[in-house]
Every structure is written in structure tokens, then in C-alpha cells.
Design a protein around this motif. Structure first.
Motif, PDB file in Angstrom:
ATOM      1  N   UNK A 128       0.817  -1.212   0.000  1.00 51.05           N
ATOM      2  CA  UNK A 128       0.000   0.000   0.000  1.00 51.05           C
ATOM      3  C   UNK A 128       0.855   1.268   0.000  1.00 51.05           C
ATOM      4  N   UNK A 129       2.007   1.204  -0.635  1.00 50.24           N
ATOM      5  CA  UNK A 129       2.876   2.393  -0.657  1.00 50.24           C
ATOM      6  C   UNK A 129       2.652   3.262  -1.887  1.00 50.24           C
ATOM      7  N   UNK A 130       1.989   2.698  -2.904  1.00 48.22           N
ATOM      8  CA  UNK A 130       1.782   3.422  -4.168  1.00 48.22           C
ATOM      9  C   UNK A 130       0.373   3.140  -4.678  1.00 48.22           C
ATOM     10  N   UNK A 131      -0.072   4.011  -5.589  1.00 55.14           N
ATOM     11  CA  UNK A 131      -1.344   3.738  -6.276  1.00 55.14           C
ATOM     12  C   UNK A 131      -1.103   3.896  -7.774  1.00 55.14           C
ATOM     13  N   UNK A 132      -1.755   3.047  -8.566  1.00 55.82           N
ATOM     14  CA  UNK A 132      -1.649   3.147 -10.020  1.00 55.82           C
ATOM     15  C   UNK A 132      -3.034   3.427 -10.586  1.00 55.82           C
ATOM     16  N   UNK A 133      -3.099   4.349 -11.555  1.00 57.09           N
ATOM     17  CA  UNK A 133      -4.356   4.629 -12.232  1.00 57.09           C
ATOM     18  C   UNK A 133      -4.201   4.334 -13.733  1.00 57.09           C
ATOM     19  N   UNK A 134      -5.309   4.060 -14.400  1.00 59.01           N
ATOM     20  CA  UNK A 134      -5.298   3.745 -15.837  1.00 59.01           C
ATOM     21  C   UNK A 134      -6.105   4.800 -16.574  1.00 59.01           C
ATOM     22  N   UNK A 135      -5.518   5.369 -17.621  1.00 62.23           N
ATOM     23  CA  UNK A 135      -6.177   6.442 -18.369  1.00 62.23           C
ATOM     24  C   UNK A 135      -6.625   5.936 -19.741  1.00 62.23           C
ATOM     25  N   UNK A 136      -7.933   5.901 -19.936  1.00 62.99           N
ATOM     26  CA  UNK A 136      -8.523   5.257 -21.109  1.00 62.99           C
ATOM     27  C   UNK A 136      -8.126   5.943 -22.427  1.00 62.99           C
ATOM     28  N   UNK A 137      -8.480   7.203 -22.603  1.00 57.36           N
ATOM     29  CA  UNK A 137      -8.219   7.862 -23.895  1.00 57.36           C
ATOM     30  C   UNK A 137      -6.769   8.315 -24.079  1.00 57.36           C
ATOM     31  N   UNK A 138      -6.100   8.813 -23.028  1.00 59.28           N
ATOM     32  CA  UNK A 138      -4.676   9.163 -23.200  1.00 59.28           C
ATOM     33  C   UNK A 138      -3.768   7.939 -23.356  1.00 59.28           C
ATOM     34  N   UNK A 139      -4.301   6.719 -23.198  1.00 60.43           N
ATOM     35  CA  UNK A 139      -3.534   5.466 -23.359  1.00 60.43           C
ATOM     36  C   UNK A 139      -2.350   5.385 -22.390  1.00 60.43           C
ATOM     37  N   UNK A 140      -2.574   5.793 -21.123  1.00 59.42           N
ATOM     38  CA  UNK A 140      -1.470   5.785 -20.156  1.00 59.42           C
ATOM     39  C   UNK A 140      -1.848   5.027 -18.878  1.00 59.42           C
ATOM     40  N   UNK A 141      -0.789   4.621 -18.156  1.00 60.68           N
ATOM     41  CA  UNK A 141      -0.948   4.251 -16.745  1.00 60.68           C
ATOM     42  C   UNK A 141      -0.037   5.181 -15.959  1.00 60.68           C
ATOM     43  N   UNK A 142      -0.467   5.568 -14.747  1.00 56.77           N
ATOM     44  CA  UNK A 142       0.265   6.558 -13.961  1.00 56.77           C
ATOM     45  C   UNK A 142       0.368   6.085 -12.520  1.00 56.77           C
ATOM     46  N   UNK A 156       5.484   7.970 -12.139  1.00 55.01           N
ATOM     47  CA  UNK A 156       5.852   7.377 -13.431  1.00 55.01           C
ATOM     48  C   UNK A 156       4.598   7.369 -14.303  1.00 55.01           C
ATOM     49  N   UNK A 157       4.800   7.679 -15.570  1.00 60.66           N
ATOM     50  CA  UNK A 157       3.677   7.622 -16.511  1.00 60.66           C
ATOM     51  C   UNK A 157       4.154   6.877 -17.741  1.00 60.66           C
ATOM     52  N   UNK A 158       3.414   5.843 -18.127  1.00 60.00           N
ATOM     53  CA  UNK A 158       3.778   5.072 -19.318  1.00 60.00           C
ATOM     54  C   UNK A 158       2.664   5.230 -20.343  1.00 60.00           C
ATOM     55  N   UNK A 159       3.064   5.606 -21.567  1.00 60.04           N
ATOM     56  CA  UNK A 159       2.071   5.775 -22.628  1.00 60.04           C
ATOM     57  C   UNK A 159       2.228   4.656 -23.652  1.00 60.04           C
TER      58      UNK A 159
END
Ligand SMILES: *[C@@H]1O[C@H](CO)[C@@H](O)[C@H](O)[C@H]1NC(C)=O
Ligand SMILES: *[C@@H]1O[C@H](CO)[C@@H](O)[C@H](O)[C@H]1NC(C)=O
Ligand SMILES: *[C@@H]1O[C@H](CO)[C@@H](O)[C@H](O)[C@H]1NC(C)=O
Ligand SMILES: *[C@@H]1O[C@H](CO)[C@@H](O)[C@H](O)[C@H]1NC(C)=O
Length: 405
Positions: A128-142, A156-159
Motif C-alpha cells: 500500500x505504498x503506491x497507487x496506479x491509475x489507468x487512463x482510457x483515452x490518453x492510453x497511459x498508466x500513472x 511514473x507515466x507510461x504511454x
């Protein structure tokens, strides 16, 4: 000796104690609800609004609960590019007295680049030290370090990109990561990508939260994987993929790197072994007017919600029920009534005795009984509307429901 009456009263008070449960729900219009579910009997209950806050940005879409710390993360889908302002990531404390109107308190928030559709915690000594979100239209995870504060910035952001549209160009014009969640060891993150027909895999550096890409696993063309989960049946660990575009569930074998044989392989891998339509064995995959949404397991059963099929009549969509065999493979059982239209989200209580189903467009939460032996759902125990209702095909109405027990 206790009288029959006092025994009956004791039974009733035990029932109400055991059933003093809460749920949290979101409406895309910006309402964050805490709900109280009180049972009169096992098939009769009332669901009431305890707290109704305008929160979590402009288009709240997803709730992630850390059960141990009772921390709730609220994910907002709004996006600058749609003229809706930036996105919002907020962190809430749920408890300890969750009966109070102010039991749900904001403990941190930050603005984001927007269009996140899912969030999940990972990494560190206790996951529980980090959280990851997924971005549908920008095609990223952050990724973000926890806890969230007003000065939180993306870590970190990966596209993702792809060379050409997929077999369903209307939905698969480009990569659409729809979720990111950990495997059972907590060492890897799984990212279903609806646009690219891939299940992406990342290795986690538990200390820094940094992600390194592993080889991605192809789904069937046109599957459009959206959500997924791991489950172990006996010794058979499987990964189950909810495929939104083909309205099916894919079953995958899971292989971990075997370091005992000096292998340098460091990635988790998946292998597709079975795909079943969410409408039964004789229905072809890929009906363009329907789209599946959520997947859950409880006991030896797997459930997948179907949107826009109206199998049970006007604004009455379905949930598919599968039995999980000893080898982890699935057998289609039946469709059951979701008691709402566009069931984007549903979840079970801990005991697996009730389901809460969120009809997105009908903006309702249906509580249905679950038979723990047969896995069947029903009857409807209670139903609550959380306005405003959505529009056909719109990103509005009720977006999420979870239990907090
Ligand atoms: C994000 O949401 C929180 C909780 O609703 C709110 O207090 C905060 O003002 C929002 N932040 C922005 C930048 O909109
Ligand atoms: C697609 O699903 C709808 C709704 O369930 C149904 O009416 C229609 O017949 C299906 N179409 C095909 C080609 O299976
Ligand atoms: C919650 O509050 C909003 C805004 O005040 C209101 O529009 C909505 O009807 C309320 N919901 C319920 C169930 O009372
Ligand atoms: C829902 O299904 C109907 C046909 O049954 C179709 O016309 C409509 O476009 C579908 N809506 C969505 C949002 O998929």
C-alpha cells in the motif's frame, strides 16, 4: 430457561448486528454516497443514504478500498481535453464509526492529468505504498506515492501506442488501458488493454514503485480486455479476463519464473486456455450492441456483468454465472437478472450471501440474495435509486458500488 420470545429477540438483534453493513457508491454526476443496509429478514432489507457528498472531481468513476486501513481511493474520469477540468485523485478515511453522517472524511487529494478509469494500491512492505491509475483515452498508466497530499505528483507515466486500429475500430482505435492491479504475489501488475487486445504485464520494484514492462499477452482479436482477476482452485492458479468488446471471459494459465533452475526469466506469463461467451456456449463472440463490464468470483463461481442486452426486459440487463471446475476452467450456468440497465459495477459481501449491483444508466443499486451452494442470484432484496439517472450510452449515472464491512 430463556423464553421463546427472548430467544427470538436475541436472534433479531444478532441479525441486525451482523447485518449492520455499509456500502459506498458513486454517481458520475459528482455524488459520493455512503449507504446503510439494514435487514428485516434474509430476503427483506432497506438501503438508505447516510452521507451524500459532492466530491471526487467532476466524473467520479471508481472506488478502491484498502480494507485493513479502511482507506478509500476515489478515481475521477474527467479530463481537460473534454473541457471538464483536470482529473482528481482523492483519499478518504472510512471509519471507525461508519454510522455517522461525517464518517467518510477526506484525508488527501490532488489534481491529475485526467481520464483515469481505475485505481489500485501496490508496492512497499505491505502493498500500500503506491497507487496506479489507468487512463482510457490518453492510453497511459500513472503511478503516485501514498499517502496522497496536495503536493502529490505523478511518479511514473507510461504511454502505449499501436501501429494500426484493431478489428473493432470503433472501440479499438488506439490502446485503452482499462485497469491495473497486482497478481497474488504483489510482484507484478496486470493491465488489460481494451484497445490493443493485450494483457500487459509489469514487474514492480517494491521499494521505488517503479514498473518495468514484461512481454504482453495477446487476447483473441476483438476481445477488448477490460478487467480481470486471479483465483486459485485447489492447486490451479488461473487468470480470468473480462473481455468487454467480445462479451466473454478468457481463462489463462499462470506461470511464474522458476529461479531454482538458474533461469534468468523474471516475468510472470499467461497462456490462454479457454474463452467463453457471457451469453452461453452457442452464442458467437463479438455482438456489437452489447458490452460486458465487471468480473467477480465468490465460492466456486464466477460472475460477469453484461450491458445493453436487456435479456430480462426493458432496462433489465444480465449477469452471467459460471461454475469454476477443479482445474480452474469454467462452465456456463445461466444468465440472471441484474435488476438494472448497464450494470457497470457489482460486488459481493464478504460472506458471499448478497450482491450489490449498480445499474449505471438506471442509477440504481440492487441488492440481491446469493445462494452459496448453487451460486444463483436472487431474489431482489431491495433497490435504491441514486439520482441523477444516466442517458442511453452516456458516461453518466451510477458508476461504482463497493461493500465496506
Ligand atoms: C478533488 O476532490 C476533493 C474531494 O472532493 C476536493 O476537496 C478537491 O478540491 C478537488 N481538487 C480539485 C483540484 O478539484
Ligand atoms: C446482440 O444482442 C442483442 C441483445 O441481447 C440481441 O437482441 C441480438 O440478437 C444479438 N445479435 C446477434 C448478432 O447475436
Ligand atoms: C445528493 O445530493 C445531490 C446534490 O445536492 C442531489 O442532487 C441528490 O438528489 C442527492 N441524492 C439523494 C439520494 O438524496
Ligand atoms: C444498445 O442496443 C441497441 C440495440 O439493441 C443499440 O441500438 C444501441 O446502439 C446500443 N447502445 C449502446 C450504448 O451500445
Amino acid at each position: 430457561m430463556a423464553s421463546v420470545k427472548s430467544v427470538a429477540l436475541l436472534g433479531l438483534s444478532l441479525l441486525s448486528q451482523a447485518s449492520a453493513v455499509k456500502l459506498l457508491a458513486l454517481n458520475f454526476a459528482g455524488q459520493f454516497y455512503s449507504l446503510n443496509l439494514a435487514f428485516q429478514s434474509s430476503t427483506k432489507a432497506s438501503l438508505k443514504v447516510v452521507q451524500n457528498i459532492t466530491a471526487c472531481g467532476v466524473t467520479p468513476t471508481w472506488l478502491h478500498l484498502d480494507e485493513e486501513t479502511r482507506t478509500v481511493y476515489c478515481i475521477d474520469e474527467s479530463w481537460l481535453n473534454e473541457g471538464l477540468g483536470s482529473g482528481n485523485l482523492s483519499q478518504w478515511s472510512a471509519g471507525p464509526d461508519f454510522n455517522k453522517k461525517d464518517a467518510l472524511t477526506l484525508t488527501g487529494s490532488t489534481d491529475t492529468e485526467g481520464n483515469s478509469v481505475h485505481g489500485f494500491t501496490y508496492g512497499g512492505p505491505d502493498g500500500r505504498s503506491f497507487i496506479i491509475t489507468s487512463e482510457y483515452s490518453p492510453s497511459t498508466i500513472t503511478t503516485y506515492r501514498l499517502p496522497i497530499t496536495s503536493s502529490t505528483k505523478a511518479l511514473q507515466k507510461l504511454e502505449f501506442t499501436m501501429a494500426a486500429p484493431g478489428p473493432r475500430p470503433d472501440r479499438q482505435d488506439k490502446p485503452h488501458p482499462h485497469a491495473a492491479f497486482t497478481d497474488p504475489t504483489g510482484d507484478f501488475l496486470i493491465v488489460p488493454d481494451l484497445g490493443a487486445d493485450l494483457t500487459r504485464i509489469f514487474k514492480i520494484d517494491g521499494k521505488t514503485g517503479e514498473l518495468t514492462a514484461c512481454p504482453a499477452i495477446a487476447s483473441l482479436p476483438g476481445d477488448g480486455p477490460r478487467h480481470g482477476l486471479f483465483r486459485k482452485t485447489g492447486r490451479a492458479l488461473k487468470y480470468y479476463s473480462l473481455n468487454e468488446v467480445s462479451s466473454s471471459v478468457g481463462v489463462y494459465d499462470v506461470t511464474y519464473p522458476d529461479h531454482s533452475h538458474g533461469s534468468k526469466e523474471s516475468c510472470l506469463s499467461l497462456k490462454l486456455v479457454q474463452t467463453l461467451s457471457n451469453y452461453g456456449p452457442n452464442v458467437p463472440l463479438g455482438n456489437v450492441t452489447v458490452k460486458s463490464a465487471e468480473i467477480r468470483t465468490v465460492g466456486n463461481f464466477l460472475y460477469a456483468s453484461n450491458r445493453n442486452d436487456t435479456t430480462f426486459g426493458f432496462e433489465q440487463d444480465s449477469i452471467a454465472i459460471f461454475k469454476i471446475g477443479n482445474d480452474g476452467k469454467l462452465q456456463f450456468q445461466e444468465l440472471t437478472n441484474a435488476h438494472g440497465y448497464y450494470p457497470r459495477s457489482f460486488s459481493f459481501n464478504e460472506a458471499g450471501t448478497y450482491a450489490a449491483i449498480a445499474g449505471q444508466t438506471t442509477a440504481n443499486i440492487a441488492i440481491v440474495k446469493r445462494d452459496t451452494k448453487t451460486g444463483k442470484l436472487g431474489p431482489l432484496v431491495t433497490n435504491l435509486i441514486l439520482p441523477p439517472r444516466g442517458t442511453y450510452g452516456g458516461e453518466d449515472g451510477v458508476s461504482n458500488v463497493i461493500w465496506v464491512e
